[in-house]
Write a protein that holds these residues in place. Structure first.
Motif, PDB file in Angstrom:
ATOM      1  N   PHE A  24       0.829  -1.198   0.000  1.00 44.63           N
ATOM      2  CA  PHE A  24       0.000   0.000   0.000  1.00 44.63           C
ATOM      3  C   PHE A  24       0.866   1.251   0.000  1.00 44.63           C
ATOM      4  O   PHE A  24       1.868   1.327   0.719  1.00 44.63           O
ATOM      5  CB  PHE A  24      -0.916   0.022   1.229  1.00 44.63           C
ATOM      6  N   ILE A  25       0.461   2.249  -0.812  1.00 46.58           N
ATOM      7  CA  ILE A  25       1.040   3.591  -0.724  1.00 46.58           C
ATOM      8  C   ILE A  25       0.337   4.341   0.406  1.00 46.58           C
ATOM      9  O   ILE A  25       0.959   4.986   1.238  1.00 46.58           O
ATOM     10  CB  ILE A  25       0.847   4.364  -2.052  1.00 46.58           C
ATOM     11  N   ASP A  26      -0.981   4.252   0.418  1.00 45.12           N
ATOM     12  CA  ASP A  26      -1.827   4.793   1.480  1.00 45.12           C
ATOM     13  C   ASP A  26      -3.094   3.941   1.501  1.00 45.12           C
ATOM     14  O   ASP A  26      -3.150   2.905   0.831  1.00 45.12           O
ATOM     15  CB  ASP A  26      -2.116   6.289   1.256  1.00 45.12           C
ATOM     16  N   GLN A  27      -4.091   4.346   2.246  1.00 46.65           N
ATOM     17  CA  GLN A  27      -5.253   3.464   2.398  1.00 46.65           C
ATOM     18  C   GLN A  27      -6.077   3.306   1.128  1.00 46.65           C
ATOM     19  O   GLN A  27      -6.873   2.362   1.011  1.00 46.65           O
ATOM     20  CB  GLN A  27      -6.149   3.950   3.531  1.00 46.65           C
ATOM     21  N   ASN A  28      -5.875   4.190   0.150  1.00 48.31           N
ATOM     22  CA  ASN A  28      -6.673   4.121  -1.075  1.00 48.31           C
ATOM     23  C   ASN A  28      -5.903   3.666  -2.306  1.00 48.31           C
ATOM     24  O   ASN A  28      -6.517   3.423  -3.348  1.00 48.31           O
ATOM     25  CB  ASN A  28      -7.298   5.490  -1.383  1.00 48.31           C
ATOM     26  N   ASN A  29      -4.577   3.564  -2.212  1.00 46.99           N
ATOM     27  CA  ASN A  29      -3.767   3.243  -3.386  1.00 46.99           C
ATOM     28  C   ASN A  29      -2.761   2.149  -3.062  1.00 46.99           C
ATOM     29  O   ASN A  29      -2.153   2.143  -1.986  1.00 46.99           O
ATOM     30  CB  ASN A  29      -3.013   4.484  -3.878  1.00 46.99           C
ATOM     31  N   ILE A  30      -2.584   1.255  -4.031  1.00 47.43           N
ATOM     32  CA  ILE A  30      -1.687   0.116  -3.845  1.00 47.43           C
ATOM     33  C   ILE A  30      -0.813  -0.032  -5.084  1.00 47.43           C
ATOM     34  O   ILE A  30      -1.238   0.264  -6.209  1.00 47.43           O
ATOM     35  CB  ILE A  30      -2.518  -1.166  -3.572  1.00 47.43           C
ATOM     36  N   LEU A  31       0.447  -0.454  -4.871  1.00 47.69           N
ATOM     37  CA  LEU A  31       1.347  -0.790  -5.970  1.00 47.69           C
ATOM     38  C   LEU A  31       1.386  -2.299  -6.130  1.00 47.69           C
ATOM     39  O   LEU A  31       1.507  -3.029  -5.144  1.00 47.69           O
ATOM     40  CB  LEU A  31       2.765  -0.280  -5.706  1.00 47.69           C
ATOM     41  N   VAL A  32       1.301  -2.757  -7.380  1.00 48.54           N
ATOM     42  CA  VAL A  32       1.360  -4.188  -7.686  1.00 48.54           C
ATOM     43  C   VAL A  32       2.443  -4.401  -8.737  1.00 48.54           C
ATOM     44  O   VAL A  32       2.487  -3.700  -9.747  1.00 48.54           O
ATOM     45  CB  VAL A  32       0.003  -4.712  -8.208  1.00 48.54           C
ATOM     46  N   THR A  33       3.337  -5.371  -8.488  1.00 57.25           N
ATOM     47  CA  THR A  33       4.346  -5.709  -9.494  1.00 57.25           C
ATOM     48  C   THR A  33       3.821  -6.793 -10.427  1.00 57.25           C
ATOM     49  O   THR A  33       3.094  -7.695 -10.011  1.00 57.25           O
ATOM     50  CB  THR A  33       5.641  -6.232  -8.844  1.00 57.25           C
ATOM     51  N   LYS A  34       4.211  -6.684 -11.692  1.00 57.52           N
ATOM     52  CA  LYS A  34       4.016  -7.769 -12.651  1.00 57.52           C
ATOM     53  C   LYS A  34       5.383  -8.425 -12.847  1.00 57.52           C
ATOM     54  O   LYS A  34       6.376  -7.729 -13.078  1.00 57.52           O
ATOM     55  CB  LYS A  34       3.533  -7.244 -14.000  1.00 57.52           C
ATOM     56  N   LYS A  35       5.406  -9.741 -12.810  1.00 57.43           N
ATOM     57  CA  LYS A  35       6.679 -10.452 -12.959  1.00 57.43           C
ATOM     58  C   LYS A  35       7.345 -10.122 -14.293  1.00 57.43           C
ATOM     59  O   LYS A  35       8.573 -10.173 -14.415  1.00 57.43           O
ATOM     60  CB  LYS A  35       6.443 -11.963 -12.832  1.00 57.43           C
ATOM     61  N   THR A  36       6.546  -9.750 -15.290  1.00 57.14           N
ATOM     62  CA  THR A  36       7.073  -9.431 -16.613  1.00 57.14           C
ATOM     63  C   THR A  36       7.825  -8.098 -16.653  1.00 57.14           C
ATOM     64  O   THR A  36       8.503  -7.801 -17.629  1.00 57.14           O
ATOM     65  CB  THR A  36       5.927  -9.380 -17.637  1.00 57.14           C
ATOM     66  N   GLY A  37       7.692  -7.276 -15.591  1.00 55.41           N
ATOM     67  CA  GLY A  37       8.545  -6.088 -15.530  1.00 55.41           C
ATOM     68  C   GLY A  37       7.865  -4.746 -15.406  1.00 55.41           C
ATOM     69  O   GLY A  37       8.458  -3.722 -15.750  1.00 55.41           O
ATOM     70  N   GLN A  38       6.640  -4.715 -14.930  1.00 55.87           N
ATOM     71  CA  GLN A  38       5.958  -3.434 -14.744  1.00 55.87           C
ATOM     72  C   GLN A  38       5.435  -3.317 -13.308  1.00 55.87           C
ATOM     73  O   GLN A  38       5.222  -4.322 -12.625  1.00 55.87           O
ATOM     74  CB  GLN A  38       4.761  -3.276 -15.698  1.00 55.87           C
ATOM     75  N   ILE A  39       5.223  -2.057 -12.878  1.00 56.42           N
ATOM     76  CA  ILE A  39       4.537  -1.763 -11.624  1.00 56.42           C
ATOM     77  C   ILE A  39       3.280  -0.973 -11.963  1.00 56.42           C
ATOM     78  O   ILE A  39       3.316  -0.032 -12.765  1.00 56.42           O
ATOM     79  CB  ILE A  39       5.415  -0.948 -10.657  1.00 56.42           C
ATOM     80  N   VAL A  40       2.169  -1.386 -11.358  1.00 59.36           N
ATOM     81  CA  VAL A  40       0.885  -0.712 -11.586  1.00 59.36           C
ATOM     82  C   VAL A  40       0.419  -0.078 -10.279  1.00 59.36           C
ATOM     83  O   VAL A  40       0.485  -0.711  -9.219  1.00 59.36           O
ATOM     84  CB  VAL A  40      -0.187  -1.721 -12.070  1.00 59.36           C
TER      85      VAL A  40
END
Length: 342
Positions: A24-40
């Protein structure tokens, strides 16, 4: 199995290709990694997905790629983030951990730097491990044995270990990292017990012998000398299942569940979960609740099975909702939550 009422399991937004880690960045936003090489970056309220720019090229092969991520929590908009990824040199694969600053408004990482590079390179694309947690301005990372089991007993080889990176030393000439514990096979769960500040980990055994460990500095967790698992083709590994000379697991799964992701539940939404551990299972496509008493696991229950696929990571939101990542080409982020009905 646990009987739950008024619970809901909802997919957040669209598919995510091979998601692996989240924070989590904060309570409303989250970072997710893709194994292929991106962050969403995903807004959990609006379900808007935004790709983070500024990442280096990521080498994706087998079990390697862009793996876990953790965010240093502070009050500013720009936050330090740390992520683990595979790199390739001369046809061999290694592991690095990188630090960057996330510009939240522009969805871009800048000031990127490698803060750790494993000294183990091999052609194997297996057993990278690489969960990350922050504790007291130190970053801990779990490193798999890379499929070469006896490296886990070699203090000069940092594979098969949990390492500690002192973030206060990154800008000094002092060495910033040390091996914290050894004797690990493929640890894909790493978390802090919020009730006593201990580090807990779990790892994949071979055929059988997945285990949970309480991690203590300087200790040896036995792989491949002590294990409850056996060779995939049958046959004993090592010297046995227990030894007073090594740290023994506090919980073992036989048969293996292929655990991935792990967190203590310390919220009110699921009151029966509080104080216990949530663990994802790749093999059985399940979410497990491992129950704790007197700081040791004593039983487990399956919360649900075969509803969303192979569970790769588990986290808990500010309101107590449980967030899950599923490991597939059309994987995704799921929210498991409860509504009380009058």
């Amino acid at each position: 199995n646990i009987v739950l009422t008024h619970t809901y399991l909802k997919k957040i937004g669209k598919d995510i290709e091979y998601p692996w880690g989240m924070d989590f960045i904060d309570q409303n936003n989250i970072l997710v990694t893709k194994k292929t090489g991106q962050i969403v970056k995903i807004n959990l309220k609006t379900e808007v997905f935004e790709e983070i720019k500024g990442l280096p090229k990521i080498f994706f092969k087998g079990q390697g790629g862009l793996l876990d991520i953790t965010v240093q929590k502070n009050d500013t908009k720009n936050k330090n983030i740390y992520f683990c990824n595979t790199i390739e040199k001369g046809g061999k694969l290694g592991t690095v951990i990188q630090k960057g600053v996330l510009d939240f408004n522009n969805n871009k990482i800048y000031n990127l730097s490698v803060i750790f590079e494993s000294n183990h390179y091999s052609k194997s694309s297996r057993h990278f491990g690489c969960r990350l947690i922050l504790k007291n301005n130190k970053l801990y990372a779990s490193l798999g044995d890379r499929g070469k089991r006896y490296t886990a007993q070699n203090l000069n080889d940092d594979s098969g270990s949990i390492i500690e990176i002192d973030l206060s030393k990154l800008k000094t000439s002092e060495k910033s990292y040390q091996i914290h514990s050894i004797g690990h096979r493929n640890p894909q769960g790493l978390t802090i017990n919020p009730f006593n500040n201990q580090i807990w980990s779990h790892e994949h055994g071979p055929r059988g012998g997945d285990e949970i460990n309480i991690i203590k500095k300087g200790r040896n967790y036995g792989w491949p000398i002590i294990t409850s698992g056996e060779e995939y083709f049958g046959g004993k590994i090592g010297e046995g299942t227990y030894s007073p000379d090594y740290e023994n697991p506090v919980w073992t799964w036989i048969p293996s569940i292929a655990p991935s992701g792990m967190i203590f539940y310390n919220s009110e939404m699921f009151e029966n979960f509080k104080g216990h551990i949530l663990v994802g299972s790749l093999k059985f496509k399940s979410l497990y609740l491992v129950k704790i008493m007197d700081n040791l696991p004593y039983s487990e229950e399956i919360i649900f099975q075969n509803k969303i696929g192979r569970i790769r990571d588990v986290d808990v939101g500010a309101d107590g909702s449980i967030y899950l990542l599923t490991d597939s080409k059309k994987g995704g982020l799921f929210k498991f939550f409860k509504r009380d009905i009058d």
